[in-house]
Design a protein around this motif. Structure first.
Motif, PDB file in Angstrom:
ATOM      1  N   UNK A 206       0.850  -1.189   0.000  1.00 21.45           N
ATOM      2  CA  UNK A 206       0.000   0.000   0.000  1.00 21.45           C
ATOM      3  C   UNK A 206       0.889   1.243   0.000  1.00 21.45           C
ATOM      4  N   UNK A 207       0.285   2.384  -0.210  1.00 21.49           N
ATOM      5  CA  UNK A 207       1.022   3.643  -0.186  1.00 21.49           C
ATOM      6  C   UNK A 207       1.331   4.007   1.269  1.00 21.49           C
ATOM      7  N   UNK A 208       2.608   4.030   1.619  1.00 18.73           N
ATOM      8  CA  UNK A 208       3.011   4.382   2.987  1.00 18.73           C
ATOM      9  C   UNK A 208       2.518   5.792   3.306  1.00 18.73           C
ATOM     10  N   UNK A 209       2.017   5.956   4.517  1.00 17.54           N
ATOM     11  CA  UNK A 209       1.488   7.246   4.939  1.00 17.54           C
ATOM     12  C   UNK A 209       0.003   7.412   4.647  1.00 17.54           C
ATOM     13  N   UNK A 210      -0.530   6.570   3.762  1.00 17.87           N
ATOM     14  CA  UNK A 210      -1.945   6.641   3.410  1.00 17.87           C
ATOM     15  C   UNK A 210      -2.734   5.586   4.182  1.00 17.87           C
TER      16      UNK A 210
END
Length: 163
Positions: free
Chosen positions: A59-63
């Motif tokens: 997944x998109x880190x931070x999201x």
């Protein structure tokens, strides 16, 4: 003397190979990854998870993030600091014990309103696990079962014995 050492080495090699090649790496959601509005229960329903397998959450880190929770945390979509929240964007989770395992996204209302949660049952490792279906991706590449690696290693080891 050399033959008995070679036989011991061969047996140990086979044991290590058998225990390691039976493991499967599952990318959660396949090419979709860990994202909003995906049916993870449908994704998991035809899969058999065994001790020794791994889950990979992309997944998109931070999201997003991944939190391992208990059944109550799963139902309530709640996490705590003790849950060991993962945030790398490429989280690898080894399945080390049999039983139910629950995972959620702890960001905002991603779990409650957007279905970012997964529950699986991990089965004890057996010496003859049920064969996993071979997966294909949308890129057309075929996932090669690890049993082929085992067969190559076994054949190579047998050749070493003959030399």
């Amino acid at each position: 003397m050399a033959t008995s050492r070679l036989n011991i080495f061969f047996m140990v090699t086979i044991f290590v190979l058998v225990t390691s090649i039976t493991a499967t790496e599952y990318v959660v959601g396949d090419e979709n990854g860990w994202k909003l509005d995906f049916d993870y229960q449908n994704w998991a329903k035809d899969k058999a998870f065994y001790v020794g397998d791994t889950l990979v959450f992309n997944y998109a880190a931070g999201v997003h993030n991944v939190a391992k929770v208990n059944g109550t945390g799963f139902q309530q979509c709640s996490t705590s600091a003790s849950n060991g929240i993962m945030t790398s964007g490429q989280d690898v989770v080894p399945l080390q014990t049999p039983g139910r395992k629950w995972y959620i996204c702890g960001v905002g209302k991603h779990c409650e309103l957007r279905n970012m949660k997964l529950v699986i049952t991990v089965l004890p490792q057996t010496w003859a696990p049920a064969p996993s279906p071979m997966a294909t991706s949308t890129s057309g590449k075929l996932a090669v079962p690890t049993i082929y690696g085992f067969l190559v290693a076994l054949f190579g080891s047998l050749l070493l014995l003959l030399v």
